[in-house]
Design a protein around this motif. Sequence first.
Motif, short mmCIF file in Angstrom:
data_model
loop_
_atom_site.label_atom_id
_atom_site.label_comp_id
_atom_site.label_asym_id
_atom_site.label_seq_id
_atom_site.Cartn_x
_atom_site.Cartn_y
_atom_site.Cartn_z
N GLU A 4 4.09 2.54 1.41
CA GLU A 4 3.96 2.82 2.85
C GLU A 4 3.92 1.57 3.69
O GLU A 4 4.24 1.60 4.88
CB GLU A 4 2.70 3.67 3.10
CG GLU A 4 2.88 5.09 2.58
CD GLU A 4 1.63 5.93 2.74
OE1 GLU A 4 0.57 5.35 3.04
OE2 GLU A 4 1.72 7.15 2.54
N ASN A 5 3.49 0.49 3.10
CA ASN A 5 3.52 -0.78 3.83
C ASN A 5 3.61 -1.95 2.86
O ASN A 5 3.11 -1.88 1.74
CB ASN A 5 2.30 -0.92 4.75
CG ASN A 5 1.00 -0.85 3.97
OD1 ASN A 5 0.66 -1.79 3.27
ND2 ASN A 5 0.29 0.27 4.05
N LYS A 16 6.64 -1.32 7.44
CA LYS A 16 5.81 -0.11 7.50
C LYS A 16 6.71 1.11 7.47
O LYS A 16 7.74 1.14 8.15
CB LYS A 16 5.00 -0.09 8.79
CG LYS A 16 3.72 -0.88 8.68
CD LYS A 16 2.88 -0.76 9.92
CE LYS A 16 1.72 -1.75 9.78
NZ LYS A 16 1.17 -2.14 11.05
N MET A 17 6.28 2.10 6.72
CA MET A 17 7.03 3.35 6.67
C MET A 17 6.55 4.25 7.81
O MET A 17 5.35 4.54 7.92
CB MET A 17 6.76 4.03 5.31
CG MET A 17 7.35 5.39 5.15
SD MET A 17 9.12 5.37 4.91
CE MET A 17 9.21 5.21 3.16
N VAL A 18 7.48 4.63 8.67
CA VAL A 18 7.16 5.54 9.76
C VAL A 18 8.20 6.67 9.73
O VAL A 18 9.39 6.40 9.89
CB VAL A 18 7.21 4.82 11.14
CG1 VAL A 18 6.87 5.78 12.27
CG2 VAL A 18 6.30 3.61 11.15
N ASP A 19 7.72 7.88 9.54
CA ASP A 19 8.62 9.04 9.49
C ASP A 19 9.79 8.83 8.52
O ASP A 19 10.96 9.00 8.89
CB ASP A 19 9.18 9.36 10.89
CG ASP A 19 8.08 9.73 11.85
OD1 ASP A 19 7.04 10.24 11.38
OD2 ASP A 19 8.26 9.47 13.06
N ASP A 20 9.47 8.42 7.35
CA ASP A 20 10.48 8.20 6.29
C ASP A 20 11.45 7.06 6.59
O ASP A 20 12.45 6.90 5.90
CB ASP A 20 11.28 9.49 6.00
CG ASP A 20 10.41 10.51 5.32
OD1 ASP A 20 9.46 10.10 4.62
OD2 ASP A 20 10.66 11.71 5.52
N ASN A 21 11.21 6.32 7.66
CA ASN A 21 12.04 5.14 7.94
C ASN A 21 11.16 3.90 7.87
O ASN A 21 9.97 3.95 8.19
CB ASN A 21 12.65 5.22 9.35
CG ASN A 21 13.62 6.37 9.47
OD1 ASN A 21 14.32 6.70 8.51
ND2 ASN A 21 13.64 7.00 10.63
N GLY A 31 0.84 -1.19 0.00
CA GLY A 31 0.00 0.00 0.00
C GLY A 31 0.87 1.24 0.00
O GLY A 31 2.03 1.19 0.41
N GLY A 32 0.28 2.34 -0.49
CA GLY A 32 1.07 3.57 -0.51
C GLY A 32 0.24 4.74 -0.96
O GLY A 32 -0.99 4.65 -1.09
N SER A 33 0.91 5.80 -1.21
CA SER A 33 0.24 7.01 -1.66
C SER A 33 1.07 7.62 -2.78
O SER A 33 2.30 7.73 -2.65
CB SER A 33 0.13 7.99 -0.49
OG SER A 33 -0.49 9.16 -0.91
N GLU A 34 0.37 7.95 -3.88
CA GLU A 34 1.06 8.46 -5.07
C GLU A 34 2.17 7.49 -5.47
O GLU A 34 1.92 6.31 -5.64
CB GLU A 34 1.54 9.89 -4.84
CG GLU A 34 0.35 10.82 -4.61
CD GLU A 34 0.74 12.26 -4.45
OE1 GLU A 34 1.88 12.53 -4.04
OE2 GLU A 34 -0.12 13.11 -4.71
#
Lengths: 203, 688
Positions: B189-190, B220-225, B182-185
């Motif tokens: 993101e995960n 999972k992407m959290v704060d660009d990490n 999943g993600g955005s644009e």
Amino acid sequence: MQALKKYPVITSLLLLTACVTINVYFPAAAAESAADKIIEEVYGEDASLNENTDSSTIDDQSAISQPDAGIFVSFLQSIIPAAHAQQPDINISSPGISKLKSLMKQHHQKLDPYYDNGAIGMESNGLITVRDSKVIPLKERNIVKKLVADENRDRSQLYKEIATANGHPEWEKDIRKTFARRWIANAPGGWWFKDASGKWQIK
Amino acid sequence: MTAIARLLLLLVIFQSSAFAFEEIHLQLDSLETTFFNTKNIVLSLEPQQSSQPGLSLQISNIHSPYIKQNFDASFDCVDLIYTVERINCGQGVLKIVYAEQEQIEIDFTFWINILDKSGQLTLATTLKNGNVIADFQLDADSNWQADIDASGLELAFISTVLELFKEYSIIDGKASLKAHMGGSEDKFENISLDANFTQLGIEGESVLDSVDIHTQMDMKMVDDNWSFITTLSLLAGEMYIQPGLNIMGEEPGFYIEVPAESIDFRLAGNWRPDMNMIELQDLYYSHPAVMQLQGSVRLALAEEISYSDLTLHAVIEDLGSSYPTYVQPILMQTNFSDLELSGAIDLSLDYEGTELNQIELFVDDLFLEDVESRFGLYGLNSHLALHSESEAVQSTLRWDGMSFYRLDFGPGNILFESMGKDVSVLEWRDVSILDGGLIIEEFALRNLASSDFELELGGTLTPISMEALTQALGWTIFPGKLSGEISGLKYTKNNLSLEGDIAFKLFGGQLNIQELQVDNLFSAYSVLTTDIKIDELDLEQLTDVFTFGKIEGSLNGRMDKLRLENWQPSYFEMEFSTPEKDDKPHRISQKALENLNELGGGLSGTLSQGFLRFLPAYSYGRLGLGCRLSRGVCELSGVEDDGDSFSILTKGGMFPPWVEVKGAGRSIKWNDLIDGLNQIIEGEVAIE
């Protein structure tokens, strides 16, 4: 000094004599013969089956060109001690060499099938290496690696010991080179070796 | 967002009054994306048989770094519905032609909401005997998700198409997997994955053969990490893994046969792309009944991966099982590469940055024996601790026994204290050696837990029977007792050296060993070099314990440049003779005299065959024998040399009859000399 000036020929000869350095050359032919003897013992039946009598050794001494200088050369030969002219034997009978031979013979019995199937090959530096691990069953790969490591350790020690036993540690490199050639020359057909350019060849 | 979805959205540009056109053709000369590039794209929108418009897309000569060969693709939708708000393809086929006769057909459907730019694409295909269903969804806020469900995928086939690994080839195996992304644009993101691999065969530097694997991954992407957790279970098969470690110039490989219980591996941590770093907060490896590892580490992802802040806790329940798998490959280049082991180990390591901060090792009932019977260690129990802090930490080491070749050493224990890198020995127990012992007076350990480890020893040797010692060393049995002082004996890097002396009392005299050096101590091939000096040896005491025959007098001498190869002499320069001033009587028995004559067969005596042979003993002036051993031959010399011959015994002494013995031969084979000595000692030489 006046006397010396009066007899220039004698003076020259005296100076020439005084400058002679006695070099004990590496006895290449004897080393080759010694190497063959050890290799035959290590290879056992493999070596006796090998009919290759490749003997491309260049005798370091005989390779030295001697200009036809007649009486002058004869005179020089008469004043240079015979040690130079003699081809010394290579001693391969020390306890250390015997032990190393016996260890290598034991390794060889285990390494033999891996030479035959091309898993291991002979390097041009007198050592062996794993050439094609794909033909070694996974379970045996570390066993072969260990055998190769043990064999190489003993080979390196052997070259050093032969040089030391003959009172010339500086011969180690020449002995290694001699063995490198003779391991290949005495090997049966079908074994792999690296040629001078570093490419694998099958014998 | 996928490239296909982007192309579909392009259609929106042409949507208005679409039905006013009978046909639309669009040709692009080239298209370059991260995933592929191509030079010829033809897009057509034209009526199909059902009078509904059809959409087709032809792309030639596509090159992708993820696919092994260039391919052509055609995209045909035969059931296309256009409305003002929506484009819907109810049935379509994507054909990928990647070789002359090879093609993959993928059925698809899609819809696009033109107003809010949302959409969905569904793909389904059969690859050999495997099935793949994929679903991509895009919402109005540009959030997207993708689901892939695959079963029975033949990995060897996949590897002929996809460029999965450059240095490895998949030769066998099937995969079933469920993946969600999943993600955005254009950002992920995960990602989650649940996959099963069966009968997996991979060839390369590392090899897998018939391996079954179950793996799960969540990222999972959290704060660009990226935060991640991955588990992997090896369920069956065998493998040879070369992880790329370089140890002593060799890259060890580990052969692992998966046991009935699975081998489990877990990684959890954070990947920080901005810093090019991975923080592994939970590193776990469990090989049942063999080894468990748990730890954490920080990895810097440069051209060469470097680590820092490593903590590791390793539990080896059975060294016998773990040694061939995990330890032996690392020790392949050492003399500890062929051991029989049992016992357990619990090891904790803690690095601060790249500096070792703390090490703690518990060893429980370790039995270690070299397969070649060169050395052994029995019943070792230990707690070793090293801290970088200034606080002192105590360690203990105790063992029930040790052996070196046929020399047996008794139990021992050591208590030592470390403070930083300094280690001092607090207490130790004297070590028994054969029937004697070593009273340890100096004991030092340096550079513990490093390859520069050093041990220094000094002490007093309490009487050891020479018979036991020579028998243990496989030498000619030699009676008598040995005791003495040892100072400055140092072991490091498999070499033993003596900075001081070893002084023995032997047969009333003193024996000094100097310049001792043993190279390759724990190897199949050791070399010992030393100088030996003997003072005031009492020949009466010496000959009393031999069957050689009695000799009275003293003996001084030295053996220089002694070299033992494989514990057998290969060179020495030896000279023994009666001291110039000797108060002792110089008498030799008839038996000893005869033995001197017999010895080696190269000597000839002047003992009369007449009445003298009935006298029990004779006087002599001086006794001496020299031997320079080289190339297996002993060049003999005596106490006097007249050029033609040498004297072993000279005439002299207080009371007649006087005798002398001269050596006629100058050399004797060392083995013949030893054989002769053995025969004399064993009493095989008859004295009439």
